[in-house]
Design a protein around this motif. Structure first.
Motif, PDB file in Angstrom:
ATOM      1  N   PRO A  97      -0.740  -0.647  -0.106  1.00  0.00           N
ATOM      2  CA  PRO A  97      -0.435  -0.001   1.180  1.00  0.00           C
ATOM      3  C   PRO A  97      -1.461   1.077   1.479  1.00  0.00           C
ATOM      4  CG  PRO A  97       1.087   0.724  -0.531  1.00  0.00           C
ATOM      5  CD  PRO A  97       0.290  -0.398  -1.118  1.00  0.00           C
ATOM      6  N   ARG A  98      -1.723   1.266   2.742  1.00  0.00           N
ATOM      7  CA  ARG A  98      -2.745   2.214   3.144  1.00  0.00           C
ATOM      8  C   ARG A  98      -2.378   2.820   4.489  1.00  0.00           C
ATOM      9  NH1 ARG A  98      -7.538  -1.990   4.966  1.00  0.00           N
ATOM     10  NH2 ARG A  98      -6.402  -2.893   6.733  1.00  0.00           N
ATOM     11  N   VAL A  99      -3.085   3.869   4.845  1.00  0.00           N
ATOM     12  CA  VAL A  99      -2.961   4.482   6.164  1.00  0.00           C
ATOM     13  C   VAL A  99      -4.241   4.167   6.934  1.00  0.00           C
ATOM     14  CG1 VAL A  99      -2.670   6.611   7.455  1.00  0.00           C
ATOM     15  CG2 VAL A  99      -1.501   6.315   5.263  1.00  0.00           C
ATOM     16  N   SER A 115      -9.610   3.925   5.829  1.00  0.00           N
ATOM     17  CA  SER A 115      -8.445   3.425   5.116  1.00  0.00           C
ATOM     18  C   SER A 115      -8.154   4.414   4.003  1.00  0.00           C
ATOM     19  CB  SER A 115      -8.699   2.027   4.548  1.00  0.00           C
ATOM     20  OG  SER A 115      -8.816   1.075   5.582  1.00  0.00           O
ATOM     21  N   TYR A 154      -5.791   5.414   0.887  1.00  0.00           N
ATOM     22  CA  TYR A 154      -4.861   4.884  -0.091  1.00  0.00           C
ATOM     23  C   TYR A 154      -4.269   6.042  -0.891  1.00  0.00           C
ATOM     24  CZ  TYR A 154      -7.272   0.512   0.935  1.00  0.00           C
ATOM     25  OH  TYR A 154      -7.816  -0.569   1.568  1.00  0.00           O
ATOM     26  N   SER A 191      -1.776   8.068   0.245  1.00  0.00           N
ATOM     27  CA  SER A 191      -1.304   9.139   1.110  1.00  0.00           C
ATOM     28  C   SER A 191      -0.350   8.557   2.138  1.00  0.00           C
ATOM     29  CB  SER A 191      -2.484   9.835   1.797  1.00  0.00           C
ATOM     30  OG  SER A 191      -2.044  10.955   2.537  1.00  0.00           O
ATOM     31  N   THR A 192       0.100   9.395   3.054  1.00  0.00           N
ATOM     32  CA  THR A 192       1.042   8.962   4.086  1.00  0.00           C
ATOM     33  C   THR A 192       0.503   9.351   5.453  1.00  0.00           C
ATOM     34  OG1 THR A 192       2.306  11.026   4.014  1.00  0.00           O
ATOM     35  CG2 THR A 192       2.977   9.255   2.503  1.00  0.00           C
ATOM     36  N   CYS A 193       1.129   8.765   6.474  1.00  0.00           N
ATOM     37  CA  CYS A 193       0.730   9.094   7.846  1.00  0.00           C
ATOM     38  C   CYS A 193       0.956  10.576   8.141  1.00  0.00           C
ATOM     39  CB  CYS A 193       1.521   8.237   8.842  1.00  0.00           C
ATOM     40  SG  CYS A 193       0.975   6.527   8.965  1.00  0.00           S
ATOM     41  N   ALA A 232      -1.592   4.648  11.400  1.00  0.00           N
ATOM     42  CA  ALA A 232      -0.535   3.658  11.151  1.00  0.00           C
ATOM     43  C   ALA A 232      -0.529   3.261   9.687  1.00  0.00           C
ATOM     44  CB  ALA A 232      -0.745   2.420  12.031  1.00  0.00           C
ATOM     45  N   ASP A 233       0.679   2.954   9.204  1.00  0.00           N
ATOM     46  CA  ASP A 233       0.824   2.403   7.850  1.00  0.00           C
ATOM     47  C   ASP A 233       0.542   0.903   7.895  1.00  0.00           C
ATOM     48  OD1 ASP A 233       1.572   4.719   6.407  1.00  0.00           O
ATOM     49  OD2 ASP A 233       3.593   4.601   7.278  1.00  0.00           O
ATOM     50  N   GLU A 234      -0.243   0.406   6.934  1.00  0.00           N
ATOM     51  CA  GLU A 234      -0.576  -1.013   6.849  1.00  0.00           C
ATOM     52  C   GLU A 234      -0.535  -1.454   5.403  1.00  0.00           C
ATOM     53  OE1 GLU A 234      -4.321  -1.835   8.617  1.00  0.00           O
ATOM     54  OE2 GLU A 234      -3.651  -1.475  10.680  1.00  0.00           O
TER      55      GLU A 234
END
Length: 666
Positions: free
Chosen positions: A222-224, A260, A262, A264-266, A284-286
């Protein structure tokens, strides 16, 4: 080593081609995954590589295209779909038959059975195997000739987690011994766990070509996703704050305005941008594998990331399930690759019998005598999507031309056709059941004819009443002959990857020889069993040896052999067992009346003195009165049944030769 260059399928009527200008490499000693969702063109690309369908492009296997390899099955092992074997054949019998086709020792079947863990199921019928066991059998067939390359299309499809783990371990062992492995999958996690290199397809085009580590880092976490005109400044600030907070955050710059992030959060990224007055267009979270181009052109700027000495290893590898010994150094030339240690396992012992020296061989054209086999450089208008860790080809000196068209070649004939045909015929109960039915029917008919009387002794022993077009023995011989090619088309063991049957003279000769031998044995058994049964029931009156027993025996054997050959040729021409048997039955029902009608009526001239004229064809006299046998053969052919069989065999043979030569002429 595999080099696929410019693979392009033929255009479809309602859309673009399924595969469009696909180029990639699969190196020796590595496992390469061809990844993509359903409909992405993975199977089409594999079929184009193996010249199984028409299109454009070229694929080199260790510097040579497939049609330049004398025996492709010995160098390239292929697994496409399920094993197309006869459901009544045993696992061991299937592999022994393929041993004869590939020209290897029959002991190799037992070795690969032990390697893939099918020793306990070697007598199991193919129709009773589970999906996992069928996959193991397919892998065993691909490994029979100990090839240097494995090409597997969806090998783990439908397998349990345990079976997948075993398959991945087997492929890893094979690659560690120096082999080249290419497999297709639609599961990104499987590609990251099992492969060293991942080629991603989407819409028939290559969208990413990455090492497994880069693939796992960019596609499986998951990434931001951040878009900002000040991306570089924001990346530096995020990395600085992560170091100050001693948090594991990795920032990857993708293009000029995209990041991108990795780990961390939005909310954290948005607060950092707000505090420093940085404009953000997207936040956005992706998930890494949500977009096919997520791993293109990245340049990592990590805080506590993969290169942090305090961490010692990449979290991407951990998230993909990769162990420490699976992470490899950057690729080196195949000639300089060190010999990889062989794991102490049964699979290694069986597969590595002649694979341990593979790394010592040159993967390039120097070892194969082919010209320079470097990939053809891409044209100007091509924009390949490549990861920063790719192996980029050297700059082109000149622009490349269109890739050559792909010619679909028919399946090759087995290297030991007679041995192959014997194992094919004796490996299933069909032949034994047919012979048994012919013996039983002949015995019952002979007893019935002897009871009602008025039947000549030759027809009585052959169990051939006037009401039947052919005796049961001749029908059985024709049916066995029809099975010779009919089973090949139903279960194309020789064309596992092509779904076709080779039309070569060696295979046809082997089938004719085996069919003739089977017909002679069956017809002899019928006469012997009928005579013994008649002698037992009615005494010796009906079993006395006639004076012309030699000519009668020859006619009987020739009839059986001719029916067997008619079945073989008809099933080869019409691609069906039913059509082969129908052609045998049509001889006495349709062709014999036509021949009789053509021969009826008074004859102006006769063939009197034929033996003397035959002996005059040569300068020396034929030994043992051979001219008499030649004259007898001519008289046999002159009979309606003999003439009809000769006409049928000649027509079928010409049709077979025509169907075999026509594709080559095209």
């Amino acid at each position: 080593m595999i080099q696929a260059i410019g693979l392009t399928s033929n255009a479809r009527k309602e859309g673009p081609p399924a595969v469009d200008d696909v180029s990639f490499e699969a190196h020796g000693g590595h496992v390469t995954a061809l990844l993509g969702p359903r409909g992405a063109g993975k199977t089409t690309a594999v079929r184009l590589m193996l010249a199984l369908q028409q299109g454009r492009g070229i694929t080199y296997f260790r510097g040579r295209p497939l049609h330049r390899i004398p025996h492709p099955s010995r160098e390239v092992g292929v697994l496409l779909g399920d094993v197309p074997g006869h459901p009544a054949r045993s696992v061991r019998g299937q592999l022994r038959m393929l041993c004869a086709a590939t020209g290897v020792s029959v002991q190799r079947a037992d070795e690969v059975l032990e390697a893939v863990g099918l020793v306990s199921l070697r007598d199991q019928r193919l129709g009773t195997l589970s999906r996992g066991m069928d996959r193991r059998l397919g892998l065993a067939g691909a490994l029979l000739a100990d090839p240097h390359t494995l090409v597997l299309d969806g090998p783990s499809e439908g397998l349990s987690h345990r079976e997948r783990s075993w398959l991945h371990g087997a492929l890893r062992t094979y690659a560690d011994l120096g082999g080249t492995v290419l497999f297709t999958t639609d599961d990104p996690k499987e590609a990251a766990r099992a492969a060293d290199h991942v080629v991603s397809l989407d819409g028939g085009k290559v969208v990413a070509d990455q090492e497994a580590g880069a693939f796992a880092r960019t596609r499986l976490r998951p990434r931001v996703a951040v878009r900002s005109p000040h991306a570089a400044r924001l990346a530096a600030l995020l990395a600085k704050e992560a170091r100050m907070a001693k948090r594991s955050v990795e920032v990857v710059t993708e293009g000029g305005s995209r990041l991108s992030v990795y780990g961390s959060t939005c909310a954290d990224v948005g607060e950092t941008a707000f505090r420093h007055g940085i404009l953000v267009h997207q936040l956005a979270d992706e998930i890494g594998d949500a977009g096919p181009r997520s791993g293109l052109g990245e340049t990592p700027d990590a805080a506590g990331g993969p290169s942090d000495p305090e961490r010692g290893h990449s979290p991407a590898a951990d998230s993909a399930g990769l162990s420490e010994d699976r992470r490899r150094e950057p690729d080196v030339a195949e000639e300089d690759a060190p010999n990889l240690p062989a794991p102490a396992s049964t699979f290694t012992d069986a597969v590595g019998t002649s694979r341990t020296s593979t790394n010592a061989r040159s993967e390039g054209p120097a070892s194969s005598g082919a010209p320079d086999s470097k990939p053809v450089p891409l044209a100007k208008d091509e924009e390949p999507a490549r990861d920063s860790g790719d192996r980029r080809p050297s700059e082109p000196a000149t622009l490349s031309s269109l890739p050559p068209p792909i010619t679909v070649w028919s399946a090759r004939s087995p290297l030991r056709p007679l041995r192959y045909e014997l194992r094919r015929a004796t490996g299933i109960p069909t032949g034994y059941v047919t012979v048994g039915l012919a013996l039983v029917l002949s015995a019952l008919l002979s007893l019935f004819l002897a009871r009602i009387g008025h039947t000549p002794q030759p027809r009585l022993l052959a169990a051939w009443p006037y009401e039947l077009p052919l005796p049961p023995a001749a029908l059985g011989a024709g049916l066995l002959g029809a099975f010779a090619f009919g089973d090949e088309f139903r279960h194309p063991a020789l064309g596992v990857d092509r779904g076709s049957v080779p039309r070569r003279l060696g295979l046809l000769t082997a089938k004719l020889v085996v069919g003739a031998a089977t017909a002679v044995v069956m017809s002899t058994l019928v006469i012997g069993c009928d005579a013994a049964l008649l002698h037992l029931v009615y005494g010796g009156e009906l079993t006395q040896v006639p004076a012309d027993w030699l000519s009668l025996s020859a006619s009987w054997l020739v009839l059986a052999v001719a029916c067997a050959w008619a079945g073989v040729l008809a099933s080869a021409v019409f691609r069906s067992t039913t059509a082969g048997l129908a052609a045998v039955v049509a001889v006495p029902i349709v062709i014999v009346p036509l021949v009789q009608k053509a021969l009826e009526g008074p004859s102006v001239r006769t063939a009197a003195g034929l033996p003397g004229r035959l002996s005059g064809l040569t300068l020396v006299h034929w030994p043992f009165g051979a001219e008499r046998y030649a004259a007898a053969a001519v008289r046999m052919i002159a009979q309606p049944v003999g003439g009809a069989l000769m006409l049928s065999l000649t027509a079928l043979l010409c049709a077979y030769v025509l169907t075999a030569v026509r594709p080559r002429v095209r």
